[in-house]
Design a protein around this motif. Structure first.
Motif, PDB file in Angstrom:
ATOM      1  N   GLU A 258       0.845  -1.209   0.000  1.00 16.76           N
ATOM      2  CA  GLU A 258       0.000   0.000   0.000  1.00 16.76           C
ATOM      3  C   GLU A 258       0.874   1.250   0.000  1.00 16.76           C
ATOM      4  N   ARG A 259       1.873   1.263   0.847  1.00 17.34           N
ATOM      5  CA  ARG A 259       2.780   2.411   0.938  1.00 17.34           C
ATOM      6  C   ARG A 259       3.518   2.604  -0.380  1.00 17.34           C
ATOM      7  N   ALA A 260       3.968   1.509  -0.986  1.00 12.12           N
ATOM      8  CA  ALA A 260       4.691   1.596  -2.253  1.00 12.12           C
ATOM      9  C   ALA A 260       3.810   2.170  -3.358  1.00 12.12           C
ATOM     10  N   VAL A 261       2.532   1.733  -3.406  1.00  7.00           N
ATOM     11  CA  VAL A 261       1.603   2.222  -4.428  1.00  7.00           C
ATOM     12  C   VAL A 261       1.387   3.726  -4.275  1.00  7.00           C
ATOM     13  N   PRO A 268       1.093   1.182 -11.848  1.00  7.96           N
ATOM     14  CA  PRO A 268       0.875  -0.250 -11.570  1.00  7.96           C
ATOM     15  C   PRO A 268       2.150  -0.988 -11.151  1.00  7.96           C
ATOM     16  N   ILE A 269       1.955  -1.981 -10.312  1.00  8.05           N
ATOM     17  CA  ILE A 269       3.024  -2.916  -9.927  1.00  8.05           C
ATOM     18  C   ILE A 269       2.576  -4.320 -10.313  1.00  8.05           C
ATOM     19  N   VAL A 276       6.185 -21.285  -2.440  1.00  5.92           N
ATOM     20  CA  VAL A 276       5.241 -22.123  -1.691  1.00  5.92           C
ATOM     21  C   VAL A 276       5.957 -22.577  -0.427  1.00  5.92           C
ATOM     22  N   PRO A 277       5.539 -22.053   0.758  1.00  9.76           N
ATOM     23  CA  PRO A 277       4.445 -21.124   1.034  1.00  9.76           C
ATOM     24  C   PRO A 277       4.677 -19.753   0.390  1.00  9.76           C
ATOM     25  N   ARG A 278       3.588 -19.003   0.256  1.00  3.32           N
ATOM     26  CA  ARG A 278       3.637 -17.736  -0.453  1.00  3.32           C
ATOM     27  C   ARG A 278       4.472 -16.687   0.280  1.00  3.32           C
ATOM     28  N   ASP A 279       5.188 -15.872  -0.517  1.00  2.00           N
ATOM     29  CA  ASP A 279       5.985 -14.768   0.030  1.00  2.00           C
ATOM     30  C   ASP A 279       5.172 -13.486   0.185  1.00  2.00           C
ATOM     31  N   VAL A 280       4.087 -13.372  -0.592  1.00  2.00           N
ATOM     32  CA  VAL A 280       3.284 -12.150  -0.592  1.00  2.00           C
ATOM     33  C   VAL A 280       1.934 -12.454   0.044  1.00  2.00           C
ATOM     34  N   GLU A 281       1.525 -11.623   0.982  1.00  2.00           N
ATOM     35  CA  GLU A 281       0.226 -11.820   1.621  1.00  2.00           C
ATOM     36  C   GLU A 281      -0.881 -11.812   0.569  1.00  2.00           C
ATOM     37  N   ALA A 282      -1.813 -12.751   0.695  1.00  2.00           N
ATOM     38  CA  ALA A 282      -2.880 -12.883  -0.294  1.00  2.00           C
ATOM     39  C   ALA A 282      -3.714 -11.602  -0.410  1.00  2.00           C
ATOM     40  N   GLU A 283      -3.810 -10.846   0.681  1.00  2.00           N
ATOM     41  CA  GLU A 283      -4.620  -9.617   0.682  1.00  2.00           C
ATOM     42  C   GLU A 283      -4.079  -8.549  -0.253  1.00  2.00           C
ATOM     43  N   VAL A 284      -2.837  -8.672  -0.649  1.00  2.00           N
ATOM     44  CA  VAL A 284      -2.243  -7.701  -1.580  1.00  2.00           C
ATOM     45  C   VAL A 284      -3.025  -7.671  -2.898  1.00  2.00           C
ATOM     46  N   LEU A 287      -5.608  -4.870  -3.608  1.00  2.00           N
ATOM     47  CA  LEU A 287      -5.211  -3.480  -3.824  1.00  2.00           C
ATOM     48  C   LEU A 287      -5.364  -3.075  -5.291  1.00  2.00           C
ATOM     49  N   SER A 288      -5.828  -1.876  -5.492  1.00  2.00           N
ATOM     50  CA  SER A 288      -5.887  -1.331  -6.846  1.00  2.00           C
ATOM     51  C   SER A 288      -4.463  -1.068  -7.333  1.00  2.00           C
ATOM     52  N   ASP A 289      -4.290  -1.171  -8.626  1.00  2.00           N
ATOM     53  CA  ASP A 289      -2.999  -0.901  -9.268  1.00  2.00           C
ATOM     54  C   ASP A 289      -1.929  -1.931  -8.941  1.00  2.00           C
TER      55      ASP A 289
END
Length: 416
Positions: A258-261, A268-269, A276-284, A287-289
Motif C-alpha cells: 500500500e505504501r509503495a503504491v 501499476p506494480i 510455496v508457502p507464499r511470500d506475498v500476503e494474499a490480501e495484496v 489493492l488497486s494498481d
C-alpha cells in the motif's frame, strides 16, 4: 515392506493447502530422519511449488501417511480430500510420469527432473535411501531420459519463467522500460531473471537475505543487490516484483505494498509470487494498481503449445507402461529372494546330513559302492518327500494347483 508414495500436487490441492505441507530445503534432512526413525525404513521427499510427495518403504503405509499430517501439525481430516496414496505399481508409474514432465503444470518441462534428483541426493546424504528406493529412482531417471530422447514431449513448452515475462508484457508496453526486483536468489529466481534479462529491462535488482549471494546472481545480469531488510524502502522504485524464497512466513505484506503504491502515485506494480508457502500476503491482490499472480494463476499461460505435445505424451505413456512392468517384475523377483534362500538352506541341510552319514559309513570300512547307493537314495527320498507329501494330502483345486506347479517346476508331462 511396502513401497508406497503419497502426497498432493497442483492437480489435487489448491495453493492454500499445498503451502501447508511444503518442506523447506533446510528442514528436509530432519524430516527424513523423523520419518525413518518411526514408520519407514527408507524415505525420500520431493517438495516443490507444485507438489509435496513422500516415497518410502514402510511396513505400515497408513502410519507413514499420518506422519505427514502430524509433522506439519495439520489435521488429517483437513488434508484427506487432497491426498493420494499409491501402491508400488502406481508409485512407480507416478514417479516415471513426474520425472518425464507428464504430471507438471507445464507439460514436458524439465525442471522437475532436477528437483527429484536433488531430493534423492538429500536422502542419500541423510542415509534414508535403501534397495527399494534406489532401484525406483534409478529406473525413474532412466525412463525420463528415454522419454526425452524418443518423444517430443518437451518441444514448444512454455516454462513458468517465460510465462512470467509474458504476463508482464500484458500489463506494460515494454519490459525494456521496467525496473525489475527479484526477491530470493534460488534456482527459480535465476530462471526468471534469465528471461527478463533477455528483454533488457532498465534495471535489475536482487533482494536476498545474504548480500553476497544476491550480488553473485545480480552481477550475471548487470544488476545490483540489496538485503531483504531494505525491501520496505526499496519497493516503490520497482514496476515488476518476482519472489521465490524458502520463507515460512510472508515477506511482502499488504501494508508495505500500500505504501509503495502511494509513493508510486498509483503507477501499476506487477507481482509474481512463485513461492510455496507464499511470500506475498494474499490480501495484496485486493489493492488497486497491483497485479498479483501466484504459481496457480499462470497455469493458463503455460498451456501454450500443450496440444502439440499431447501426441508425444501418449507415446511417452506407452514407454512408461512398459518400464512399470519391468520394475514390478524386479520387485517380484526381489520378493522371491527370501524363499529361494530358505529353499537352498533346507537343501544344504539335507545334503550335509546325508554326507555326514556316508562319511561315517566309509570310516567304518563299508563298501564304497553301497555307501554311494545309500547316499543317493537318501538324498532322493528327502528331496522328494515334501512335494509328494503335499500332493498326497491336497484335494480339489489345491491339488490341481500343486500338480500344475510341480509339473512346471520339474518340467514334467504326466499326461504323456
Amino acid at each position: 515392506m511396502h513401497l508406497v508414495a503419497f502426497g498432493l500436487n497442483h492437480h489435487t490441492a489448491p495453493l492454500a493447502i499445498r503451502e501447508k505441507l511444503a518442506f523447506p530445503a533446510e528442514l528436509l534432512p530432519e524430516a527424513l530422519s523423523s520419518l525413518t526413525a518411526g514408520v519407514a525404513n527408507e524415505a525420500a521427499i520431493v517438495s516443490t511449488c507444485n507438489r509435496t510427495e513422500v516415497y518410502c518403504a514402510s511396513a505400515d503405509p497408513q502410519a507413514a501417511l499420518s506422519w505427514l499430517a502430524h509433522y506439519h501439525r495439520v489435521p488429517m481430516a483437513e488434508l484427506a480430500p487432497y491426498l493420494y496414496q499409491l501402491d508400488a505399481r502406481d508409485a512407480a508409474r507416478h514417479a516415471f510420469r513426474v520425472a518425464s514432465g507428464l504430471d507438471s503444470m507445464v507439460l514436458g518441462e524439465t525442471q522437475i527432473l532436477g528437483q527429484i534428483k536433488d531430493a534423492v541426493r538429500v536422502a542419500e546424504r541423510q542415509g534414508t535411501m535403501g534397495t527399494l528406493l534406489n532401484a525406483l529412482f534409478q529406473k525413474t531417471f532412466a525412463v525420463a531420459k528415454e522419454v526425452r530422447s524418443k518423444t517430443a514431449v518437451g518441444s514448444a513448452s512454455v516454462s513458468m519463467a517465460a510465462a512470467a515475462v509474458r504476463l508482464a508484457e500484458q500489463i506494460f508496453p515494454s519490459v525494456s522500460e521496467l525496473k525489475v526486483l527479484f526477491i530470493g536468489a534460488g534456482e527459480m529466481i535465476e530462471l526468471v531473471a534469465t528471461h527478463f534479462a533477455a528483454r533488457k529491462p532498465r534495471r535489475i535488482t536482487v533482494a536476498n537475505r545474504t548480500l553476497e549471494r544476491g550480488q553473485r546472481l545480480a552481477e550475471r545480469f548487470g544488476g545490483d543487490a540489496i538485503l531483504l531488510a531494505e525491501l520496505h524502502d526499496a519497493l516503490p522504485a520497482y514496476d515488476v516484483v518476482v519472489t521465490s524464497t524458502a520463507s515460512q512466513l510472508p515477506i511482502v505484506g499488504k501494508g508495505m505494498v500500500e505504501r509503495a503504491v502511494r509513493q508510486r502515485r498509483h503507477k501499476p506494480i506487477f507481482m509474481l509470487d512463485l513461492a510455496v508457502p507464499r511470500d506475498v500476503e494474499a490480501e495484496v491482490a485486493e489493492l488497486s494498481d497491483v497485479f498479483l499472480y501466484t504459481v496457480d494463476d499462470i497455469a493458463g499461460i503455460v498451456e501454450v503449445g500443450r496440444e502439440a505435445r499431447q501426441e508425444a505424451a501418449r507415446e511417452a505413456e506407452t514407454i512408461i507402461e512398459g518400464r512399470v512392468a519391468e520394475f514390478l517384475d524386479w520387485l517380484r523377483r526381489r520378493d522371491a529372494v527370501p524363499m529361494i534362500r530358505a529353499l537352498r538352506d533346507e537343501a544344504e541341510r539335507t545334503r550335509r546330513h546325508a554326507l555326514e552319514a556316508a562319511m561315517r559309513q566309509l570310516a567304518r570300512g563299508d563298501d564304497a559302492g553301497k555307501v554311494l547307493e545309500t547316499l543317493s537314495q537318501q538324498l532322493t527320498n528327502k528331496l522328494m518327500h515334501p512335494p509328494t507329501q503335499a500332493l498326497a494330502r491336497a484335494a480339489g483345486p489345491e491339488h490341481d494347483a500343486l500338480v500344475a506347479a510341480i509339473a512346471r517346476l520339474y518340467r514334467l508331462h504326466p499326461d504323456a
